[in-house]
Design a protein around this motif. Sequence first.
Motif, mmCIF file in Angstrom:
data_model
loop_
_atom_site.group_PDB
_atom_site.id
_atom_site.type_symbol
_atom_site.label_atom_id
_atom_site.label_comp_id
_atom_site.label_asym_id
_atom_site.label_seq_id
_atom_site.Cartn_x
_atom_site.Cartn_y
_atom_site.Cartn_z
ATOM 1 N N THR A 42 0.804 -1.221 0.000
ATOM 2 C CA THR A 42 0.000 0.000 0.000
ATOM 3 C C THR A 42 0.836 1.271 0.000
ATOM 4 O OG1 THR A 42 -0.119 -0.012 2.416
ATOM 5 C CG2 THR A 42 -1.924 -1.097 1.218
ATOM 6 N N GLY A 43 2.060 1.173 0.513
ATOM 7 C CA GLY A 43 2.880 2.374 0.645
ATOM 8 C C GLY A 43 2.466 3.242 1.818
ATOM 9 N N TRP A 44 1.645 2.686 2.703
ATOM 10 C CA TRP A 44 1.176 3.432 3.868
ATOM 11 C C TRP A 44 2.236 3.454 4.955
ATOM 12 C CZ3 TRP A 44 -4.143 0.525 4.381
ATOM 13 C CH2 TRP A 44 -4.984 0.920 3.338
ATOM 14 N N THR A 45 2.069 4.422 5.874
ATOM 15 C CA THR A 45 2.935 4.458 7.057
ATOM 16 C C THR A 45 2.518 3.341 8.014
ATOM 17 O OG1 THR A 45 1.466 5.886 8.334
ATOM 18 C CG2 THR A 45 3.073 6.993 6.886
ATOM 19 N N SER A 46 3.360 3.070 8.980
ATOM 20 C CA SER A 46 3.052 2.026 9.966
ATOM 21 C C SER A 46 1.763 2.356 10.712
ATOM 22 C CB SER A 46 4.220 1.897 10.953
ATOM 23 O OG SER A 46 3.937 0.918 11.916
ATOM 24 N N GLY A 47 1.559 3.627 11.019
ATOM 25 C CA GLY A 47 0.343 4.051 11.715
ATOM 26 C C GLY A 47 -0.908 3.847 10.868
#
Length: 134
Positions: A42-47
């Motif tokens: 997804t390329g999302w941050t860990s949060g």
Amino acid sequence: MKHDDTPRSVRIAVGLWLAIAVFVLFTTAGLWFQRGEVQRLTGWTSGQVTSFLGTLTAVAVIFVVAYAWLTRLFLKRKNWARIALSLIAIVHMIWILFVGISASSLVTLLLICAAIVFTWQARTAQWLAEVREQ
């Protein structure tokens, strides 16, 4: 209620509803172990991944509790539970389509379809009607 007076279609439906609940729990838990892969894809941050997985888990638990509770009531010959199971299942299918299709979600969709078929078979309806006649 004796177990042997429960039609095969009802026993299969109950087994499928409970299988759906267990499968949803395991696949949701499995996502937590794949959080690195989710983040990479997804390329999302860990949060963001944690928030997403937290939301998925909360919704999954709601579905699992609903399936378990309603299946128990369905087995106690409550016709409204059969209707509620079907409505919850439709909402669940829409949720799956909203979140995205994966191999495990396809299995869940197939299990739901099979459970609905057995839940609405004529023999199941007859079994539920026998209680209303008494």
